[in-house]
Each structure stands twice: as structure tokens, then as C-alpha cells.
Design a protein around this motif. Structure first.
Motif, mmCIF file in Angstrom:
data_model
loop_
_atom_site.group_PDB
_atom_site.id
_atom_site.type_symbol
_atom_site.label_atom_id
_atom_site.label_comp_id
_atom_site.label_asym_id
_atom_site.label_seq_id
_atom_site.Cartn_x
_atom_site.Cartn_y
_atom_site.Cartn_z
ATOM 1 N N SER A 122 -9.071 10.767 -0.016
ATOM 2 C CA SER A 122 -9.513 9.796 0.980
ATOM 3 C C SER A 122 -9.796 10.457 2.322
ATOM 4 O O SER A 122 -10.833 10.226 2.946
ATOM 5 C CB SER A 122 -8.451 8.704 1.172
ATOM 6 N N LEU A 123 -8.849 11.280 2.785
ATOM 7 C CA LEU A 123 -8.968 11.917 4.086
ATOM 8 C C LEU A 123 -8.433 13.344 3.997
ATOM 9 O O LEU A 123 -7.511 13.628 3.235
ATOM 10 C CB LEU A 123 -8.161 11.139 5.140
ATOM 11 N N LYS A 124 -9.012 14.218 4.813
ATOM 12 C CA LYS A 124 -8.568 15.614 4.862
ATOM 13 C C LYS A 124 -8.268 15.984 6.313
ATOM 14 O O LYS A 124 -9.063 15.675 7.214
ATOM 15 C CB LYS A 124 -9.637 16.536 4.266
ATOM 16 N N PRO A 154 0.817 -1.217 0.000
ATOM 17 C CA PRO A 154 0.000 0.000 0.000
ATOM 18 C C PRO A 154 0.851 1.267 0.000
ATOM 19 O O PRO A 154 1.919 1.325 0.615
ATOM 20 C CB PRO A 154 -0.803 -0.117 1.298
ATOM 21 N N LEU A 155 0.360 2.277 -0.713
ATOM 22 C CA LEU A 155 1.018 3.573 -0.756
ATOM 23 C C LEU A 155 0.049 4.647 -0.262
ATOM 24 O O LEU A 155 -1.066 4.771 -0.778
ATOM 25 C CB LEU A 155 1.467 3.918 -2.175
ATOM 26 N N ILE A 156 0.494 5.405 0.736
ATOM 27 C CA ILE A 156 -0.272 6.533 1.262
ATOM 28 C C ILE A 156 0.442 7.815 0.845
ATOM 29 O O ILE A 156 1.626 7.983 1.125
ATOM 30 C CB ILE A 156 -0.369 6.485 2.803
ATOM 31 N N VAL A 157 -0.261 8.698 0.169
ATOM 32 C CA VAL A 157 0.311 9.983 -0.216
ATOM 33 C C VAL A 157 -0.195 11.061 0.734
ATOM 34 O O VAL A 157 -1.401 11.198 0.938
ATOM 35 C CB VAL A 157 -0.058 10.357 -1.664
ATOM 36 N N PRO A 188 1.421 12.010 -10.754
ATOM 37 C CA PRO A 188 0.572 10.900 -11.200
ATOM 38 C C PRO A 188 1.328 9.590 -11.426
ATOM 39 O O PRO A 188 0.717 8.579 -11.748
ATOM 40 C CB PRO A 188 0.027 11.418 -12.536
ATOM 41 N N ALA A 189 2.641 9.581 -11.243
ATOM 42 C CA ALA A 189 3.430 8.413 -11.626
ATOM 43 C C ALA A 189 3.223 7.213 -10.714
ATOM 44 O O ALA A 189 3.404 6.067 -11.139
ATOM 45 C CB ALA A 189 4.916 8.778 -11.666
ATOM 46 N N LEU A 190 2.850 7.460 -9.447
ATOM 47 C CA LEU A 190 2.659 6.377 -8.489
ATOM 48 C C LEU A 190 1.182 6.105 -8.258
ATOM 49 O O LEU A 190 0.410 7.029 -7.976
ATOM 50 C CB LEU A 190 3.316 6.725 -7.153
ATOM 51 N N ALA A 191 0.794 4.827 -8.378
ATOM 52 C CA ALA A 191 -0.575 4.432 -8.043
ATOM 53 C C ALA A 191 -0.694 4.404 -6.528
ATOM 54 O O ALA A 191 0.062 3.719 -5.854
ATOM 55 C CB ALA A 191 -0.888 3.060 -8.633
ATOM 56 N N ARG A 192 -1.637 5.170 -5.999
ATOM 57 C CA ARG A 192 -1.764 5.277 -4.564
ATOM 58 C C ARG A 192 -3.050 4.638 -4.075
ATOM 59 O O ARG A 192 -4.063 4.601 -4.787
ATOM 60 C CB ARG A 192 -1.656 6.726 -4.095
ATOM 61 N N ASP A 193 -3.008 4.133 -2.844
ATOM 62 C CA ASP A 193 -4.167 3.491 -2.233
ATOM 63 C C ASP A 193 -4.926 4.448 -1.326
ATOM 64 O O ASP A 193 -6.079 4.201 -0.989
ATOM 65 C CB ASP A 193 -3.711 2.271 -1.430
ATOM 66 N N MET A 194 -4.270 5.534 -0.935
ATOM 67 C CA MET A 194 -4.891 6.505 -0.049
ATOM 68 C C MET A 194 -4.225 7.860 -0.253
ATOM 69 O O MET A 194 -3.003 7.934 -0.419
ATOM 70 C CB MET A 194 -4.730 6.063 1.413
ATOM 71 N N GLU A 195 -5.041 8.910 -0.277
ATOM 72 C CA GLU A 195 -4.524 10.271 -0.380
ATOM 73 C C GLU A 195 -5.017 11.069 0.817
ATOM 74 O O GLU A 195 -6.214 11.107 1.093
ATOM 75 C CB GLU A 195 -5.002 10.946 -1.667
ATOM 76 N N ILE A 196 -4.071 11.692 1.520
ATOM 77 C CA ILE A 196 -4.407 12.512 2.672
ATOM 78 C C ILE A 196 -3.970 13.945 2.373
ATOM 79 O O ILE A 196 -2.799 14.194 2.095
ATOM 80 C CB ILE A 196 -3.718 12.007 3.953
ATOM 81 N N CYS A 197 -4.906 14.854 2.427
ATOM 82 C CA CYS A 197 -4.618 16.262 2.141
ATOM 83 C C CYS A 197 -4.559 17.042 3.457
ATOM 84 O O CYS A 197 -5.472 16.934 4.289
ATOM 85 C CB CYS A 197 -5.710 16.846 1.247
#
Length: 331
Positions: A195-197, A53-56, A156-165
Motif C-alpha cells: 500500500s505504502l512505502k 482495520p489492520l495495518i501491517v 499470512p495468518a492475518l488479513a490486513r487492510d494496509m501494508e506499509i514497507c
């Protein structure tokens, strides 16, 4: 802070009118952004997966909003919950271009201040590189089963499973215009995809989790004396140094402890020299932890850094783990 940067701040966040020349550059920025994304939107290129899993962790605005403290808090929370996290970064501000796994000899000049700080604070594997997929693969060789990307929301190069802003709770999105007329890297409609803020300071709005940065101790940069409570500087005049996205947050935080601040704001990721911190008097110098990692070599006994920790409700980290549950460790 430079006059130009101060002028931009007044336009982005202070209500000053946007000059026509800045407005005219917005379509240029939008076009360059579209060109960057086009290969992925047209299917010519596909975001790469890591196998774990990748979390950004990122933000929609230029400059700092609290991404690195949140990344550190995420690392610690995931480790407590049985995961083996690692961190990947572009290494902004450093000279390193090829993928590199940080070690004890790696310097901020080579990989940037934030990766060094994250490794110093957490002890987990940290890798940097312009090609973040290749850099992240170095982490997998160290047994990492979840990767956190410090920044990279717009990559955009990495497929992510979760994005947190992370949202600056005080400045929010300023005038809500795209660069360079405003601080936005992406239009605000992007918020709906995240996904989450997390709201750093201020008042969290609907759908946001509140985060508070707490810094109540001062640590000697040169490690030549003991730790002091920040309150012990109350009533003193100090030189306060910050080369972060929002230096005013640091200065205001010191003032809440009754400290009389002489503020010195530098550009984000500024590479310090001893001359930058020579003020011609014997007053203490307080700085952010991110800046301190770049000043160790020439620090005097009166140089102190103020580490901060991100405080969020446990339910936030539980939510992160719940979302990761659909991704078996090491898969």
C-alpha cells in the motif's frame, strides 16, 4: 558484532562475493517459504480478520529498518485524528508464547524490547503472542478500533487492510538476493503489492515517502538526573551501545553531534547483562531507547539513552486515514 555477522554484512551490503554454500541455501529458504504460504495459496487456510482495520508495518529485509519508530509515529498520528489504535507484536526476543496484554509489570525479557518501548512511549494497549490473531483480539477488548502490527509483513495468518514497507534509505536492499545469500525475506517484486512505502534516511525513490529519525536529547536510563541536549556531549568520548538491526546508523547519528564514539555493536535484540556495559572507565554510555528498556535494572547515572522520533509529512498520515476511511471504526 560477531565475526560471522560482520561477514554477512559485507556480503549483503558491502559488495563482497557470495560464497557458493550461501547461494546453495537460497533454494532451501525459498522452498521453506513456499511451504509456509502453501496452505493459504491453496485455500486450505484463510487469513483471519479482526473486525477492525489492520495495518501491517514491516520490511523486506532481515534486521531493522525503522519499523518501530514508524509504528510509534502512526499511533500518535491516528490518535490525533480520532482513532483508538493498539499494537500487536510477535514479541521477538521474549519468552512469552501465549497471547498477553502488556501492563506496568511486563518485562522485555518476557515480551521483547520493542513492545515494551512502544507501550512506554505511547501508552496505548500493546499485545504480544505467537498467534497474533488471538493477541490482537485482546486489544479489541480494550476498545481499540484500529490495530497496527509491528512487523509481520511475511505473516499470512492475518488479513490486513494496509501494508506499509519501511526501506533503509542508506543500505536499500543490499545485493538484492534472498536469504541467506542476501538480506531479502521476499523477492523485490513484492514491492508492487504494498500500500505504502517509506524510505528511512537516504534519498526516497519514486513511490516512497521520506522519513527522518531525529534524536537530539539524551535521557538518563536510571531517571536519576535531568535530560541533556545531545549537543552537550559534543567533544566528549563516549561508549555507544546498540543492539539494533543497523547499529552503524546510531553511531553515525551521534558523530553528527560532534561526539567521539567508541562503538559497541551487539546482535539485534541482545539481552543485556551488567557485564556487557562494564568498560573499565568513567566515560558516559549512550544507547538506543530500545536497548535502554533492558538496562534499567542495572543502569548507573552515566547511562543515557537517545530517543528518536520519526518525522514524515502530514500528507502521509492523511493518506493512511483516507485508506482507512473505507473501514468503519469498530466494524
Amino acid at each position: 558484532m560477531s565475526t560471522f555477522r560482520a561477514r554477512l554484512e559485507s556480503i549483503w551490503y558491502g559488495g563482497a562475493s557470495v560464497p557458493l554454500w550461501l547461494s546453495a541455501l537460497v533454494p532451501v529458504y525459498r522452498g521453506l517459504r513456499a511451504l509456509h504460504l502453501a496452505p493459504y495459496r491453496l485455500g486450505w487456510r484463510v487469513p483471519k480478520r479482526l473486525g477492525v482495520p489492520l495495518i501491517v508495518v514491516g520490511n523486506l529485509t532481515a534486521g531493522g529498518s525503522g519499523k518501530t519508530p514508524l509504528t510509534i509515529a502512526l499511533v500518535e498520528a491516528l490518535r490525533l485524528r480520532g482513532w483508538k489504535p493498539g499494537v500487536v507484536s510477535r514479541g521477538y526476543g521474549g519468552s512469552q508464547r501465549e497471547p498477553l496484554l502488556l501492563d506496568d509489570l511486563t518485562t522485555p525479557a518476557r515480551v521483547g524490547d520493542e513492545p515494551c518501548l512502544i507501550r512506554q512511549r505511547t501508552g496505548v494497549p500493546v499485545a504480544v503472542g505467537r498467534d497474533r490473531h488471538r493477541a490482537a483480539m485482546l486489544l479489541l477488548e480494550r476498545g481499540v478500533d484500529v490495530v497496527i502490527a509491528d512487523d509481520g509483513l511475511q505473516n499470512p495468518a492475518l488479513a490486513r487492510d494496509m501494508e506499509i514497507c519501511v526501506v533503509d534509505g542508506q543500505r536499500r536492499f543490499g545485493n538484492a538476493q534472498l536469504l541467506p545469500a542476501g538480506p531479502l525475506r521476499e523477492p523485490l517484486v513484492r514491492l508492487a503489492e504494498l500500500s505504502l512505502k517509506v524510505c528511512n534516511g537516504g534519498v526516497a525513490q519514486a513511490g516512497e515517502t521520506s522519513m527522518r529519525l531525529v534524536g537530539d536529547m539524551a535521557v538518563p536510563v536510571a531517571l536519576s538526573s535531568g535530560v541533556r541536549p545531545l549537543e552537550s556531549f559534543s567533544g566528549e568520548r563516549v561508549h555507544a551501545v546498540a543492539a539494533i538491526g543497523n547499529p552503524q546508523r546510531f553511531f553515525d547519528g551521534l558523530r553528527t553531534h560532534g561526539i567521539e564514539v567508541i562503538a559497541h555493536a551487539f546482535a539485534d535484540h541482545h539481552s543485556f547483562a551488567a557485564s556487557d556495559l562494564t568498560f573499565g572507565d568513567a566515560l558516559p554510555v549512550l544507547m538506543t531507547e530500545k536497548d535502554a528498556v533492558k538496562c534499567i535494572a542495572f543502569a548507573s547515572p552515566d547511562f543515557w539513552c537517545v530517543p528518536v522520533r520519526a518525522e514524515l509529512p502530514d500528507t502521509f498520515f492523511d493518506d493512511v486515514v483516507d485508506q482507512l476511511a473505507t473501514h468503519p471504526k469498530g466494524s
